[in-house]
Scaffold this motif. Sequence first.
Motif, PDB file in Angstrom:
ATOM      1  N   SER A   1       0.656  -1.334   0.167  1.00 26.52           N
ATOM      2  CA  SER A   1      -0.179   0.049  -0.065  1.00 26.52           C
ATOM      3  C   SER A   1       0.889   1.249  -0.070  1.00 26.52           C
ATOM      4  O   SER A   1       2.068   1.114   0.453  1.00 26.52           O
ATOM      5  CB  SER A   1      -0.937   0.073   1.150  1.00 26.52           C
ATOM      6  OG  SER A   1      -1.572   1.310   1.363  1.00 26.52           O
ATOM      7  N   SER A   2       0.433   2.368  -0.548  1.00 30.22           N
ATOM      8  CA  SER A   2       0.941   3.416  -0.607  1.00 30.22           C
ATOM      9  C   SER A   2       0.707   4.491   0.629  1.00 30.22           C
ATOM     10  O   SER A   2       1.255   5.720   0.756  1.00 30.22           O
ATOM     11  CB  SER A   2       0.742   4.289  -1.930  1.00 30.22           C
ATOM     12  OG  SER A   2      -0.564   4.782  -2.059  1.00 30.22           O
TER      13      SER A   2
ATOM     14  N   PHE B   1      -3.434  -2.332  11.151  1.00 25.67           N
ATOM     15  CA  PHE B   1      -3.056  -1.553  10.135  1.00 25.67           C
ATOM     16  C   PHE B   1      -1.505  -2.034   9.729  1.00 25.67           C
ATOM     17  O   PHE B   1      -1.004  -1.761   8.752  1.00 25.67           O
ATOM     18  CB  PHE B   1      -2.552  -0.244  10.581  1.00 25.67           C
ATOM     19  CG  PHE B   1      -3.741   0.659  10.872  1.00 25.67           C
ATOM     20  CD1 PHE B   1      -4.640   1.112  10.064  1.00 25.67           C
ATOM     21  CD2 PHE B   1      -3.984   0.859  12.509  1.00 25.67           C
ATOM     22  CE1 PHE B   1      -5.528   2.033  10.535  1.00 25.67           C
ATOM     23  CE2 PHE B   1      -5.055   1.704  12.762  1.00 25.67           C
ATOM     24  CZ  PHE B   1      -5.865   2.092  11.782  1.00 25.67           C
ATOM     25  N   GLY B   2      -0.905  -3.082  10.560  1.00 28.07           N
ATOM     26  CA  GLY B   2       0.480  -3.548  10.185  1.00 28.07           C
ATOM     27  C   GLY B   2       0.634  -4.977   9.490  1.00 28.07           C
ATOM     28  O   GLY B   2       1.634  -5.353   8.941  1.00 28.07           O
TER      29      GLY B   2
ATOM     30  N   TYR C   1      -2.092  -0.949   4.218  1.00 31.86           N
ATOM     31  CA  TYR C   1      -1.213   0.210   4.655  1.00 31.86           C
ATOM     32  C   TYR C   1       0.260  -0.282   4.768  1.00 31.86           C
ATOM     33  O   TYR C   1       0.314  -1.268   4.921  1.00 31.86           O
ATOM     34  CB  TYR C   1      -1.783   0.587   6.207  1.00 31.86           C
ATOM     35  CG  TYR C   1      -3.191   0.923   6.220  1.00 31.86           C
ATOM     36  CD1 TYR C   1      -3.498   2.122   5.820  1.00 31.86           C
ATOM     37  CD2 TYR C   1      -4.067  -0.099   6.809  1.00 31.86           C
ATOM     38  CE1 TYR C   1      -5.002   2.697   5.945  1.00 31.86           C
ATOM     39  CE2 TYR C   1      -5.543   0.450   6.732  1.00 31.86           C
ATOM     40  CZ  TYR C   1      -5.863   1.605   6.343  1.00 31.86           C
ATOM     41  OH  TYR C   1      -7.349   1.978   6.420  1.00 31.86           O
ATOM     42  N   ALA C   2       0.985   0.711   4.644  1.00 34.22           N
ATOM     43  CA  ALA C   2       2.592   0.463   5.151  1.00 34.22           C
ATOM     44  C   ALA C   2       2.588   1.060   6.397  1.00 34.22           C
ATOM     45  O   ALA C   2       2.490   2.284   6.558  1.00 34.22           O
ATOM     46  CB  ALA C   2       3.306   1.448   3.895  1.00 34.22           C
ATOM     47  N   PHE C   3       2.877   0.241   7.155  1.00 39.79           N
ATOM     48  CA  PHE C   3       2.953   0.564   8.855  1.00 39.79           C
ATOM     49  C   PHE C   3       4.417   0.441   9.260  1.00 39.79           C
ATOM     50  O   PHE C   3       5.263  -0.424   8.966  1.00 39.79           O
ATOM     51  CB  PHE C   3       2.137  -0.401   9.316  1.00 39.79           C
ATOM     52  CG  PHE C   3       2.066  -0.376  10.995  1.00 39.79           C
ATOM     53  CD1 PHE C   3       1.179   0.433  11.397  1.00 39.79           C
ATOM     54  CD2 PHE C   3       2.585  -1.361  11.743  1.00 39.79           C
ATOM     55  CE1 PHE C   3       1.017   0.713  12.824  1.00 39.79           C
ATOM     56  CE2 PHE C   3       2.734  -0.810  13.317  1.00 39.79           C
ATOM     57  CZ  PHE C   3       1.867   0.189  13.676  1.00 39.79           C
ATOM     58  N   ARG C   4       4.592   1.768  10.307  1.00 40.39           N
ATOM     59  CA  ARG C   4       5.877   1.603  10.960  1.00 40.39           C
ATOM     60  C   ARG C   4       5.657   2.118  12.186  1.00 40.39           C
ATOM     61  O   ARG C   4       4.646   2.912  12.762  1.00 40.39           O
ATOM     62  CB  ARG C   4       6.901   2.661  10.136  1.00 40.39           C
ATOM     63  CG  ARG C   4       7.232   2.356   8.648  1.00 40.39           C
ATOM     64  CD  ARG C   4       8.024   3.134   8.076  1.00 40.39           C
ATOM     65  NE  ARG C   4       9.424   3.192   8.686  1.00 40.39           N
ATOM     66  CZ  ARG C   4      10.358   4.199   8.451  1.00 40.39           C
ATOM     67  NH1 ARG C   4      10.197   5.267   7.918  1.00 40.39           N
ATOM     68  NH2 ARG C   4      11.785   3.867   8.917  1.00 40.39           N
TER      69      ARG C   4
ATOM     70  N   ASP D   1     -11.468   3.921   4.788  1.00 37.34           N
ATOM     71  CA  ASP D   1     -10.471   3.860   3.573  1.00 37.34           C
ATOM     72  C   ASP D   1     -11.048   2.962   2.679  1.00 37.34           C
ATOM     73  O   ASP D   1     -10.381   3.225   1.286  1.00 37.34           O
ATOM     74  CB  ASP D   1      -9.462   3.756   4.284  1.00 37.34           C
ATOM     75  CG  ASP D   1      -8.780   4.613   5.077  1.00 37.34           C
ATOM     76  OD1 ASP D   1      -9.352   5.936   4.979  1.00 37.34           O
ATOM     77  OD2 ASP D   1      -7.814   4.622   5.903  1.00 37.34           O
ATOM     78  N   HIS D   2     -11.478   1.858   2.904  1.00 35.31           N
ATOM     79  CA  HIS D   2     -11.418   0.533   2.038  1.00 35.31           C
ATOM     80  C   HIS D   2     -12.863   0.014   2.035  1.00 35.31           C
ATOM     81  O   HIS D   2     -12.945  -0.744   0.984  1.00 35.31           O
ATOM     82  CB  HIS D   2     -10.514  -0.580   2.372  1.00 35.31           C
ATOM     83  CG  HIS D   2      -8.923   0.014   2.560  1.00 35.31           C
ATOM     84  ND1 HIS D   2      -8.141   0.205   1.116  1.00 35.31           N
ATOM     85  CD2 HIS D   2      -8.267   0.174   3.521  1.00 35.31           C
ATOM     86  CE1 HIS D   2      -7.203   0.706   1.650  1.00 35.31           C
ATOM     87  NE2 HIS D   2      -7.125   0.579   2.925  1.00 35.31           N
ATOM     88  N   GLY D   3     -13.961   0.659   2.666  1.00 34.97           N
ATOM     89  CA  GLY D   3     -15.155  -0.022   2.405  1.00 34.97           C
ATOM     90  C   GLY D   3     -15.674  -1.214   3.357  1.00 34.97           C
ATOM     91  O   GLY D   3     -14.539  -1.592   3.984  1.00 34.97           O
TER      92      GLY D   3
END
Length: 328
Positions: free
Chosen positions: A5-6, A29-30, A41-44, A178-180
Amino acid sequence: MTQESSHRVVALVDAGSNPFELGCATEVFGLHRPELGRDLYAFRLCSATRTTRMRDGFFDLTGIAPLDAVDEADTVIVPNRPDVEVPRRPAVLDAIRRAHARGARLIGFCSGAFTLAEAGVLDGRRATAHWQWAAQFRSRFPRVHLETDVLFVDDGDILTAAGSAAALDLGLHVVRRDHGAEIANAVSRRLVFAHRDGGQRQFVERPIPDIPDDSLAPLLAWAQEHLDRPLTVADLAGHAAVSPATLHRRFRAELGTTPLAWLTGERVTLACRLLERGESRLDVVARRSGLGTATNLRTLLRRETGLTPTEYRRRFGRDCGAPPDQAQ
């Protein structure tokens, strides 16, 4: 292969952060989502220090990104704290202010609302926090519109959850936004966590009954399989072999809502899933979801999501190029 994901989500960790909320953020999210064919998602994780002592000294967190990771995030999850009187590091508050100024979305779990308020980004905004800290929060931050009878507050670019477990409710709400509904339900099933209606009032110092009622789970599962039928509260009560009054009490106790509100919410969720799967005929969506008419569908969908059926399908549908229906 799972696509990356961006959308970048960064969870900011500070001294005393609660591992539970951090785990909720990581879980929602991760995690990789191979069952969805893509990562959401790109998670950090990041921190202002190389080593961060977690709540009550449970463990030290090391090896995560430095604080400047916040400056690249689309969504920032701010740290909570066990002692709301302990101020956050100035560098952490500055990072939150910078993120807010450039338009990043901010999320506070539980006492994370204190962090957001301390950073000054909640002034004049709606928020929630744990019911135990409501008086303390209002005293310290009188310019924030605190709502104490909700599980979470979505105020657009700033979202807050009332308590630790409400972090999951808010996290799934963000995924849905975000995604439905279809994707959010898939994440919910993987978590084995059901959407909860109602507010914090259901959790405030309520005595535990000596003989708890049987779970509503069988009734809920039955109702979800028959949403296309004209179910009423009386029908639900009859299937559960209880009176409507008893059913209301059980729904309030277990779900924090009424049978009718729950049933309507499930119908709207099903309607969203049908729209996401490409159904463009509003009368069909309304009939299959039990909402009855296209007019009722439009009204309830806008109330629950803020979108018309057309707007919802354009945002979340599989075929974004589908011709518009007559939902306007």
